[in-house]
Design a protein around this motif. Structure first.
Motif, PDB file in Angstrom:
ATOM      1  N   PRO A 195      -8.074 -10.487   2.397  1.00  7.43           N
ATOM      2  CA  PRO A 195      -7.602 -10.748   1.028  1.00  7.43           C
ATOM      3  C   PRO A 195      -7.951  -9.649   0.038  1.00  7.43           C
ATOM      4  CG  PRO A 195      -9.581 -12.018   1.490  1.00  7.43           C
ATOM      5  CD  PRO A 195      -9.195 -11.358   2.783  1.00  7.43           C
ATOM      6  N   GLY A 196      -7.208  -9.648  -1.061  1.00 11.33           N
ATOM      7  CA  GLY A 196      -7.508  -8.773  -2.195  1.00 11.33           C
ATOM      8  C   GLY A 196      -6.383  -7.850  -2.581  1.00 11.33           C
ATOM      9  N   HIS A 197      -5.697  -7.263  -1.594  1.00 15.25           N
ATOM     10  CA  HIS A 197      -4.649  -6.296  -1.935  1.00 15.25           C
ATOM     11  C   HIS A 197      -3.497  -6.973  -2.667  1.00 15.25           C
ATOM     12  CE1 HIS A 197      -1.894  -2.971  -1.729  1.00 15.25           C
ATOM     13  NE2 HIS A 197      -1.047  -3.655  -0.977  1.00 15.25           N
ATOM     14  N   CYS A 198      -3.092  -8.137  -2.192  1.00 17.78           N
ATOM     15  CA  CYS A 198      -2.023  -8.897  -2.821  1.00 17.78           C
ATOM     16  C   CYS A 198      -2.053 -10.299  -2.242  1.00 17.78           C
ATOM     17  CB  CYS A 198      -0.653  -8.239  -2.588  1.00 17.78           C
ATOM     18  SG  CYS A 198      -0.145  -8.234  -0.860  1.00 17.78           S
ATOM     19  N   VAL A 199      -1.213 -11.158  -2.752  1.00 17.93           N
ATOM     20  CA  VAL A 199      -1.123 -12.518  -2.230  1.00 17.93           C
ATOM     21  C   VAL A 199      -0.635 -12.470  -0.783  1.00 17.93           C
ATOM     22  CG1 VAL A 199       0.076 -14.724  -2.456  1.00 17.93           C
ATOM     23  CG2 VAL A 199      -0.691 -13.498  -4.504  1.00 17.93           C
ATOM     24  N   VAL A 217      -5.053  -3.016   9.708  1.00 18.16           N
ATOM     25  CA  VAL A 217      -5.629  -3.543   8.464  1.00 18.16           C
ATOM     26  C   VAL A 217      -4.651  -3.512   7.301  1.00 18.16           C
ATOM     27  CG1 VAL A 217      -7.915  -2.840   9.255  1.00 18.16           C
ATOM     28  CG2 VAL A 217      -6.679  -1.372   7.644  1.00 18.16           C
ATOM     29  N   GLY A 218      -3.398  -3.126   7.543  1.00 16.17           N
ATOM     30  CA  GLY A 218      -2.426  -3.102   6.452  1.00 16.17           C
ATOM     31  C   GLY A 218      -2.909  -2.232   5.314  1.00 16.17           C
ATOM     32  N   ASP A 219      -2.901  -2.779   4.106  1.00 14.22           N
ATOM     33  CA  ASP A 219      -3.344  -2.044   2.922  1.00 14.22           C
ATOM     34  C   ASP A 219      -4.709  -2.513   2.429  1.00 14.22           C
ATOM     35  OD1 ASP A 219      -0.959  -0.761   3.138  1.00 14.22           O
ATOM     36  OD2 ASP A 219      -0.100  -1.483   1.262  1.00 14.22           O
ATOM     37  N   ALA A 220      -5.493  -3.143   3.305  1.00 17.02           N
ATOM     38  CA  ALA A 220      -6.876  -3.463   2.936  1.00 17.02           C
ATOM     39  C   ALA A 220      -7.674  -2.183   2.723  1.00 17.02           C
ATOM     40  CB  ALA A 220      -7.527  -4.321   4.011  1.00 17.02           C
ATOM     41  N   ALA A 221      -7.178  -1.101   3.278  1.00 19.16           N
ATOM     42  CA  ALA A 221      -7.669   0.250   2.981  1.00 19.16           C
ATOM     43  C   ALA A 221      -6.503   1.185   3.213  1.00 19.16           C
ATOM     44  CB  ALA A 221      -8.846   0.628   3.875  1.00 19.16           C
ATOM     45  N   TRP A 222      -6.384   2.200   2.371  1.00 15.35           N
ATOM     46  CA  TRP A 222      -5.277   3.137   2.546  1.00 15.35           C
ATOM     47  C   TRP A 222      -5.630   4.294   3.472  1.00 15.35           C
ATOM     48  CZ3 TRP A 222      -4.760   0.888  -2.562  1.00 15.35           C
ATOM     49  CH2 TRP A 222      -3.516   0.297  -2.790  1.00 15.35           C
ATOM     50  N   SER A 223      -6.883   4.372   3.891  1.00 13.70           N
ATOM     51  CA  SER A 223      -7.272   5.471   4.767  1.00 13.70           C
ATOM     52  C   SER A 223      -8.550   5.117   5.513  1.00 13.70           C
ATOM     53  CB  SER A 223      -7.493   6.764   3.964  1.00 13.70           C
ATOM     54  OG  SER A 223      -8.613   6.629   3.096  1.00 13.70           O
ATOM     55  N   LEU A 241      -2.111  -4.933  -8.423  1.00 10.55           N
ATOM     56  CA  LEU A 241      -1.460  -5.504  -7.253  1.00 10.55           C
ATOM     57  C   LEU A 241      -2.084  -6.813  -6.778  1.00 10.55           C
ATOM     58  CD1 LEU A 241      -1.008  -2.221  -5.188  1.00 10.55           C
ATOM     59  CD2 LEU A 241       0.757  -3.440  -6.477  1.00 10.55           C
ATOM     60  N   GLY A 242      -3.394  -6.946  -6.998  1.00 13.39           N
ATOM     61  CA  GLY A 242      -4.079  -8.120  -6.452  1.00 13.39           C
ATOM     62  C   GLY A 242      -5.345  -8.430  -7.222  1.00 13.39           C
ATOM     63  N   ARG A 243      -6.457  -8.610  -6.477  1.00 19.05           N
ATOM     64  CA  ARG A 243      -7.737  -8.958  -7.086  1.00 19.05           C
ATOM     65  C   ARG A 243      -8.803  -7.959  -6.657  1.00 19.05           C
ATOM     66  NH1 ARG A 243      -9.536 -15.086  -6.631  1.00 19.05           N
ATOM     67  NH2 ARG A 243     -11.377 -14.003  -7.462  1.00 19.05           N
ATOM     68  N   THR A 244      -9.365  -7.270  -7.624  1.00 22.18           N
ATOM     69  CA  THR A 244     -10.319  -6.201  -7.343  1.00 22.18           C
ATOM     70  C   THR A 244     -11.553  -6.712  -6.620  1.00 22.18           C
ATOM     71  OG1 THR A 244      -9.567  -4.887  -9.227  1.00 22.18           O
ATOM     72  CG2 THR A 244     -11.795  -4.451  -8.406  1.00 22.18           C
ATOM     73  N   ASP A 245     -12.110  -7.846  -7.046  1.00 22.94           N
ATOM     74  CA  ASP A 245     -13.335  -8.333  -6.419  1.00 22.94           C
ATOM     75  C   ASP A 245     -13.126  -8.650  -4.946  1.00 22.94           C
ATOM     76  OD1 ASP A 245     -11.643 -10.440  -7.125  1.00 22.94           O
ATOM     77  OD2 ASP A 245     -13.291 -11.834  -7.542  1.00 22.94           O
ATOM     78  N   ARG A 246     -12.034  -9.321  -4.632  1.00 19.65           N
ATOM     79  CA  ARG A 246     -11.770  -9.685  -3.242  1.00 19.65           C
ATOM     80  C   ARG A 246     -11.407  -8.450  -2.411  1.00 19.65           C
ATOM     81  NH1 ARG A 246      -8.403 -15.067  -2.376  1.00 19.65           N
ATOM     82  NH2 ARG A 246      -9.724 -15.088  -0.522  1.00 19.65           N
ATOM     83  N   TYR A 247     -10.667  -7.513  -3.004  1.00 20.44           N
ATOM     84  CA  TYR A 247     -10.341  -6.276  -2.285  1.00 20.44           C
ATOM     85  C   TYR A 247     -11.614  -5.546  -1.878  1.00 20.44           C
ATOM     86  CZ  TYR A 247      -8.063  -1.879  -1.059  1.00 20.44           C
ATOM     87  OH  TYR A 247      -7.632  -0.770  -0.368  1.00 20.44           O
TER      88      TYR A 247
END
Length: 281
Positions: A195-199, A217-223, A241-247
């Motif tokens: 969770p965190g990047h988006c719904v 990991v999709g966009d849970a990290a970009w690199s 895009l989403g929620r900073t704390d959860r990201y």
């Protein structure tokens, strides 16, 4: 029962340009290339599936008009003639109708642009993500990276929701992540909530023929660099895009997993380093 091993082929379906600083705190303000990585997964009994789709000519069709055109202008896309996933799979003797399912990490345009090319595939996805895609307005959608015009009209009837699949304990190698959704019922493909990047953002754990675990990991990290350094995007990006704390909690968990130095292969969807394993069409 030992879960089936899958043959996994990493593909690149286009790329976009964007300032590195938008994806990595303290990164360069100069535009850099972000590949759109997908994967062809050949399951021994279920047949061929895709992890995401990357870009596709459909992306250009739905971004011709305003406000969707703003999406294409802020992240200029390059897509070679043979790069769409629907064309690349021909190298494996497959056509679009052969794909049994598309496993969707989330519904941002660079992950689902190819959905219209696979009209017979089941859609493995988060109900929360599909619901948001259906109800979002066009202007809000562009701000959140969503292009409802890419969604097949029969998506709901073809959907298999992560939230409805049986929960299984993940292999110990994937700790601190503990449980996943068993997509096929045999433990071979486990969707992992990130969770965190988006719904409705999820990853995917799969074991290859070499017995090594892959965690998409999709966009849970970009690199991979962001994971190794536990270095998130700036809060402006994650809050948009989403929620900073959860990201940041999810990224910290990925960092802890990587820091253990195990055999898990981590695969962010837009990582240039990870793209080194791409099979060139």
């Amino acid at each position: 029962m030992t879960p089936a091993r899958c043959e996994i082929h990493l593909l690149k379906a286009g790329s976009c340009l964007h300032p590195e600083a938008a994806a990595l705190k303290g990164g360069s303000l100069c535009p850099v290339d972000f590949p759109a990585l997908t994967a062809l997964i050949l399951h021994p009994t279920e047949g061929p599936l895709l992890w995401d789709t990357g870009y596709d000519p459909a992306f250009f069709r739905v971004t011709r008009r305003w406000p969707e055109r703003l999406y294409a202008l802020t992240t200029p896309v390059t897509l070679g003639e043979h790069e769409p996933a629907a064309r690349q799979i021909s190298r494996f003797g497959l056509g679009p109708d052969d794909i049994q399912g598309v496993i969707i990490s989330h519904f941002h345009g660079d992950h689902v642009a190819g959905l219209p090319a696979f009209p017979k595939a089941r859609l493995y996805c988060a109900r929360a993500g599909l619901d948001q895609m259906r109800r979002v307005g066009r202007f809000t959608g562009v701000r959140q990276g969503l292009l409802p015009g890419l969604l097949p009209p029969d998506a709901e009837s073809r959907a298999v929701f992560f939230e409805d699949r049986p929960r299984r304990s993940l292999p110990l190698d994937l700790r601190p992540f503990e449980t996943g959704a068993d997509l096929l019922g045999d433990g071979s493909l486990l969707a992992v909530e990130l969770p965190g990047h988006c719904v409705g953002h999820w990853g995917l754990a799969a074991r290859g023929p070499d017995d090594r675990l892959r965690l998409f990991v999709g966009d849970a990290a970009w690199s991979l660099r962001a994971i190794r350094e536990n270095r998130p995007p700036p809060a402006l990006t994650t809050a948009l895009l989403g929620r900073t704390d959860r990201y940041r909690r999810t990224l910290a968990d990925l960092h802890a997993l990587e820091a253990r130095g195990g055999e898990v292969v981590l695969l962010p969807s837009h990582c240039r380093e990870a793209a080194g394993a791409v099979e060139i069409p």
